[in-house]
Scaffold this motif. Structure first.
Motif, PDB file in Angstrom:
ATOM      1  N   ASN A   1      -7.985   7.598 -15.232  1.00  8.97           N
ATOM      2  CA  ASN A   1      -8.862   8.133 -14.200  1.00  8.97           C
ATOM      3  C   ASN A   1     -10.214   7.436 -14.165  1.00  8.97           C
ATOM      4  OD1 ASN A   1      -7.024  10.125 -13.283  1.00  8.97           O
ATOM      5  ND2 ASN A   1      -7.550  11.438 -15.017  1.00  8.97           N
TER       6      ASN A   1
ATOM      7  N   THR B   1       0.827   5.241   0.557  1.00  6.05           N
ATOM      8  CA  THR B   1       0.065   6.362   1.106  1.00  6.05           C
ATOM      9  C   THR B   1       0.756   7.672   0.744  1.00  6.05           C
ATOM     10  OG1 THR B   1      -0.679   4.993   2.961  1.00  6.05           O
ATOM     11  CG2 THR B   1      -0.903   7.376   3.194  1.00  6.05           C
ATOM     12  N   PHE B   2      -0.027   8.644   0.277  1.00  5.31           N
ATOM     13  CA  PHE B   2       0.514   9.928  -0.165  1.00  5.31           C
ATOM     14  C   PHE B   2       0.283  10.995   0.902  1.00  5.31           C
ATOM     15  CE2 PHE B   2      -0.347   7.457  -3.950  1.00  5.31           C
ATOM     16  CZ  PHE B   2       0.840   7.604  -4.657  1.00  5.31           C
TER      17      PHE B   2
ATOM     18  N   ASN C   1      -8.250  -0.426  -7.881  1.00  6.30           N
ATOM     19  CA  ASN C   1      -8.261   0.673  -6.912  1.00  6.30           C
ATOM     20  C   ASN C   1      -9.515   1.548  -7.077  1.00  6.30           C
ATOM     21  OD1 ASN C   1      -6.567   1.607  -4.697  1.00  6.30           O
ATOM     22  ND2 ASN C   1      -6.479   3.540  -5.793  1.00  6.30           N
TER      23      ASN C   1
ATOM     24  N   ASN D   1      -1.320  13.661   0.987  1.00  8.50           N
ATOM     25  CA  ASN D   1      -2.688  14.170   1.110  1.00  8.50           C
ATOM     26  C   ASN D   1      -3.635  13.162   1.761  1.00  8.50           C
ATOM     27  OD1 ASN D   1      -3.075  12.272  -0.889  1.00  8.50           O
ATOM     28  ND2 ASN D   1      -3.774  13.714  -2.456  1.00  8.50           N
ATOM     29  N   GLY D   2      -3.090  12.008   2.143  1.00  3.56           N
ATOM     30  CA  GLY D   2      -3.899  10.999   2.815  1.00  3.56           C
ATOM     31  C   GLY D   2      -4.476   9.940   1.911  1.00  3.56           C
ATOM     32  N   SER D   3      -4.399  10.139   0.588  1.00  6.71           N
ATOM     33  CA  SER D   3      -4.916   9.141  -0.342  1.00  6.71           C
ATOM     34  C   SER D   3      -4.014   7.909  -0.341  1.00  6.71           C
ATOM     35  CB  SER D   3      -5.016   9.723  -1.754  1.00  6.71           C
ATOM     36  OG  SER D   3      -3.728  10.077  -2.243  1.00  6.71           O
ATOM     37  N   GLN D   4      -4.586   6.785  -0.703  1.00  7.85           N
ATOM     38  CA  GLN D   4      -3.850   5.516  -0.640  1.00  7.85           C
ATOM     39  C   GLN D   4      -4.124   4.691  -1.892  1.00  7.85           C
ATOM     40  OE1 GLN D   4      -3.732   3.046   3.116  1.00  7.85           O
ATOM     41  NE2 GLN D   4      -4.876   1.623   1.838  1.00  7.85           N
ATOM     42  N   ILE D   5      -3.087   4.056  -2.390  1.00  7.94           N
ATOM     43  CA  ILE D   5      -3.218   3.170  -3.545  1.00  7.94           C
ATOM     44  C   ILE D   5      -2.801   1.767  -3.136  1.00  7.94           C
ATOM     45  CG2 ILE D   5      -2.299   2.593  -5.830  1.00  7.94           C
ATOM     46  CD1 ILE D   5      -2.070   5.509  -6.454  1.00  7.94           C
ATOM     47  N   ASN D   6      -3.642   0.799  -3.425  1.00 11.45           N
ATOM     48  CA  ASN D   6      -3.293  -0.605  -3.209  1.00 11.45           C
ATOM     49  C   ASN D   6      -2.509  -1.080  -4.424  1.00 11.45           C
ATOM     50  OD1 ASN D   6      -4.804  -0.656  -0.789  1.00 11.45           O
ATOM     51  ND2 ASN D   6      -6.681  -0.994  -1.942  1.00 11.45           N
TER      52      ASN D   6
ATOM     53  N   GLN E   1       0.841  -1.190   0.000  1.00  9.57           N
ATOM     54  CA  GLN E   1       0.000   0.000   0.000  1.00  9.57           C
ATOM     55  C   GLN E   1       0.878   1.242   0.000  1.00  9.57           C
ATOM     56  OE1 GLN E   1      -2.411  -0.408   3.524  1.00  9.57           O
ATOM     57  NE2 GLN E   1      -3.721  -1.991   2.626  1.00  9.57           N
TER      58      GLN E   1
ATOM     59  N   SER F   1     -14.098   1.481  -6.188  1.00  6.98           N
ATOM     60  CA  SER F   1     -15.102   0.869  -5.326  1.00  6.98           C
ATOM     61  C   SER F   1     -15.842  -0.225  -6.087  1.00  6.98           C
ATOM     62  CB  SER F   1     -16.101   1.913  -4.815  1.00  6.98           C
ATOM     63  OG  SER F   1     -16.955   2.351  -5.851  1.00  6.98           O
TER      64      SER F   1
END
Length: 223
Positions: A148, A63-64, A183, A66-71, A61, A185
């Protein structure tokens, strides 16, 4: 053999079990247990350990600020973790590696893994191939994340699998797992797949998606 899953590990491909046991008796290593959600490797931690997953699953994982996260990736039993970072110039883990469930991992220090490869050219060759494959997969993963739109990500994934397997019927994991890979929903992915079906670009049934209009999927990528 104490850990039969090792016979399926790419690192030990073409190494007979008897020889593998002998090699492991010569090389220091230890067994580490992790609970669900426990961190195996921390981002920017010194990458001096390499693991082979014996049971359970782990996920990388990123984490950037800005709090965003990429699996990034999910690893399964028999796969290596941390090997790319351990032999990089930075010697730092680029991501957090989290246990998705209770895990058992065989851990080698970097220098001990080097010793293992020096003792058996087959293991060295397997390691090199795995490292190259991981680099290629990461490039594909980065390209996937550059899109995107959910439809674009799904189209890229399906077309990539179609090229790799040379078939038009692509087996996917569960919708939940597929959403994790992309990544996105799960509900949003489900809606986009239904839309692509209504546009007659694909046909979905259980865990198989048939590509009906390859050019149509390619057009989605250019939008």
């Amino acid at each position: 053999m104490m850990y039969p899953i090792l016979s399926h590990c790419i690192l030990f491909k073409d190494v007979p079990l008897v020889e593998l046991e002998e090699r492991l008796e010569e090389i220091p290593h230890h067994l580490q247990q992790y609970k669900k959600n426990e961190t195996v490797f921390y981002s920017l931690e010194d990458a001096n350990r390499i693991g082979i997953l014996l049971s359970g699953r782990v996920q990388s994982q990123k984490t950037f600020p800005n709090g965003s996260q990429i699996n990034v990736t999910v690893r399964h039993p028999g796969e290596m973790i941390g090997h790319g970072a351990a032999f990089s110039y930075s010697r730092k883990y680029p991501c957090d590696v989290i246990a998705l469930e209770e895990c058992s991992i065989m851990v080698f220090k970097r220098e001990d893994m080097l010793l293992l490869m020096q003792k058996d050219i087959r293991i060295l060759e397997n390691f090199t191939k795995e490292l190259a494959s991981s680099t290629f997969m990461l490039q594909q993963r980065l390209e996937l994340l550059s899109y995107n739109g959910i439809a674009q990500k799904a189209a890229f994934y399906l077309l990539t699998k179609q090229r790799e397997q040379n078939i038009n019927k692509i087996t996917i994991p569960s919708m939940t797992k597929w959403a994790m890979i992309l990544n996105v929903s799960r509900p949003s992915l489900h809606r986009e797949i239904k839309r692509l079906e209504n546009e007659h670009l694909i046909r979905s049934h259980d865990h198989v998606i048939a590509i009906l209009d390859k050019e149509g999927l390619q057009d989605i990528l250019s939008k």
